[in-house]
Design a protein around this motif. Structure first.
Motif, PDB file in Angstrom:
ATOM      1  N   HIS A  65       0.826  -1.204   0.000  1.00  0.00           N
ATOM      2  CA  HIS A  65       0.000   0.000   0.000  1.00  0.00           C
ATOM      3  C   HIS A  65       0.864   1.260   0.000  1.00  0.00           C
ATOM      4  N   THR A  66       1.863   1.302   0.845  1.00  0.00           N
ATOM      5  CA  THR A  66       2.701   2.500   0.924  1.00  0.00           C
ATOM      6  C   THR A  66       3.515   2.695  -0.356  1.00  0.00           C
ATOM      7  N   GLU A  67       3.945   1.599  -0.959  1.00  0.00           N
ATOM      8  CA  GLU A  67       4.679   1.729  -2.223  1.00  0.00           C
ATOM      9  C   GLU A  67       3.779   2.248  -3.333  1.00  0.00           C
ATOM     10  N   LEU A  68       2.545   1.745  -3.407  1.00  0.00           N
ATOM     11  CA  LEU A  68       1.608   2.244  -4.410  1.00  0.00           C
ATOM     12  C   LEU A  68       1.262   3.709  -4.154  1.00  0.00           C
ATOM     13  N   GLY A  69       1.187   4.090  -2.879  1.00  0.00           N
ATOM     14  CA  GLY A  69       0.859   5.470  -2.533  1.00  0.00           C
ATOM     15  C   GLY A  69       1.820   6.479  -3.129  1.00  0.00           C
ATOM     16  N   ASP A  70       3.057   6.067  -3.347  1.00  0.00           N
ATOM     17  CA  ASP A  70       4.046   6.971  -3.938  1.00  0.00           C
ATOM     18  C   ASP A  70       3.719   7.360  -5.380  1.00  0.00           C
ATOM     19  N   TYR A  71       2.848   6.614  -6.034  1.00  0.00           N
ATOM     20  CA  TYR A  71       2.512   6.894  -7.433  1.00  0.00           C
ATOM     21  C   TYR A  71       1.419   7.944  -7.593  1.00  0.00           C
ATOM     22  N   MET A  72       0.739   8.330  -6.507  1.00  0.00           N
ATOM     23  CA  MET A  72      -0.388   9.245  -6.648  1.00  0.00           C
ATOM     24  C   MET A  72       0.033  10.669  -6.953  1.00  0.00           C
ATOM     25  N   LEU A  73       1.087  11.149  -6.324  1.00  0.00           N
ATOM     26  CA  LEU A  73       1.482  12.547  -6.517  1.00  0.00           C
ATOM     27  C   LEU A  73       1.791  12.893  -7.980  1.00  0.00           C
ATOM     28  N   PRO A  74       2.538  12.083  -8.711  1.00  0.00           N
ATOM     29  CA  PRO A  74       2.767  12.434 -10.118  1.00  0.00           C
ATOM     30  C   PRO A  74       1.470  12.497 -10.931  1.00  0.00           C
ATOM     31  N   TRP A  75       0.538  11.582 -10.681  1.00  0.00           N
ATOM     32  CA  TRP A  75      -0.734  11.606 -11.411  1.00  0.00           C
ATOM     33  C   TRP A  75      -1.563  12.826 -11.022  1.00  0.00           C
ATOM     34  N   ALA A  76      -1.605  13.147  -9.731  1.00  0.00           N
ATOM     35  CA  ALA A  76      -2.355  14.327  -9.285  1.00  0.00           C
ATOM     36  C   ALA A  76      -1.733  15.599  -9.851  1.00  0.00           C
ATOM     37  N   THR A  77      -0.407  15.633  -9.932  1.00  0.00           N
ATOM     38  CA  THR A  77       0.276  16.783 -10.518  1.00  0.00           C
ATOM     39  C   THR A  77      -0.094  16.914 -11.993  1.00  0.00           C
ATOM     40  N   GLY A  78      -0.067  15.809 -12.707  1.00  0.00           N
ATOM     41  CA  GLY A  78      -0.454  15.834 -14.121  1.00  0.00           C
ATOM     42  C   GLY A  78      -1.885  16.292 -14.309  1.00  0.00           C
ATOM     43  N   LEU A  79      -2.774  15.817 -13.468  1.00  0.00           N
ATOM     44  CA  LEU A  79      -4.183  16.199 -13.551  1.00  0.00           C
ATOM     45  C   LEU A  79      -4.340  17.705 -13.322  1.00  0.00           C
ATOM     46  N   ALA A  80      -3.654  18.225 -12.305  1.00  0.00           N
ATOM     47  CA  ALA A  80      -3.727  19.661 -12.030  1.00  0.00           C
ATOM     48  C   ALA A  80      -3.125  20.473 -13.175  1.00  0.00           C
ATOM     49  N   LEU A  81      -2.017  20.005 -13.738  1.00  0.00           N
ATOM     50  CA  LEU A  81      -1.395  20.732 -14.854  1.00  0.00           C
ATOM     51  C   LEU A  81      -2.290  20.754 -16.088  1.00  0.00           C
ATOM     52  N   VAL A  82      -2.954  19.633 -16.378  1.00  0.00           N
ATOM     53  CA  VAL A  82      -3.871  19.604 -17.512  1.00  0.00           C
ATOM     54  C   VAL A  82      -5.042  20.559 -17.248  1.00  0.00           C
TER      55      VAL A  82
END
Length: 185
Positions: A82-99
């Protein structure tokens, strides 16, 4: 800035995670709508950008609260996953905000251009925009939105597995003081 570790006696992570679980999919849906539907873009581009930025802010807050909680629970393989997967959220959230912010910038520029054309011609001139740019932006929006939602799902599922695996009984439990199980089994 002090870390928020608990809220009303509960680990903050299990409460603030709901902001991410709600805001990321909602932002993703709005980003796609705004990217592919001009009428939605005209009306929803500002709320979409605000929600996507709020979602982005919620991710590190949730991760920080999760790191605090991780140090206070058994370090099982499910918790590690779970904690390892959690590290992947920030890049996706950043991309979503940038779009979302890119869509906002595009709409603001289109609105300014349309006003300039109307002012110069006295008519109802419209800015058509570049169709190729629209397709590329829509494709990027769909990819980032899908990746964001899939990542939220995978992290959430792994968190539920970590929290609940082996923590409940298949059989209904008797209430305190005896009597039939609550569901009448």
């Amino acid at each position: 800035m002090p870390r928020v570790s608990t809220i009303n006696g509960l680990p903050a992570h299990i409460l603030v995670v709901h902001a991410v679980v709600v805001l990321i999919p909602l932002s993703a849906l709005l980003v796609v709508l705004v990217a592919v539907w001009p009428a939605a873009r005209a009306r929803l581009v500002w709320p979409t950008a605000v929600l996507a930025v709020l979602a982005l802010v919620a991710v590190p807050l949730t991760s920080e609260a999760g790191e605090w909680l991780e140090q206070r629970v058994a370090r099982t393989p499910l918790v590690r996953a779970h904690t390892e997967l959690g590290d992947y959220m920030l890049p996706w959230a950043t991309g979503l905000a940038l779009v979302a912010l890119g869509l906002l910038a595009r709409q603001v520029l289109e609105d300014r251009g349309a006003r300039a054309v109307r002012g110069a011609t006295g008519g109802l001139g419209r800015s058509r925009g570049d169709a190729a740019v629209t397709v590329v932006v829509a494709l990027i929006a769909v990819i980032v939105a899908a990746g964001s939602v899939l990542t939220v799902y995978r992290i959430g599922d792994s968190g539920a597995q970590a929290a609940w695996t082996g923590q409940f009984s298949e059989q209904a439990q008797l209430p305190p003081g005896g009597g039939p199980p609550p569901d009448g089994e």
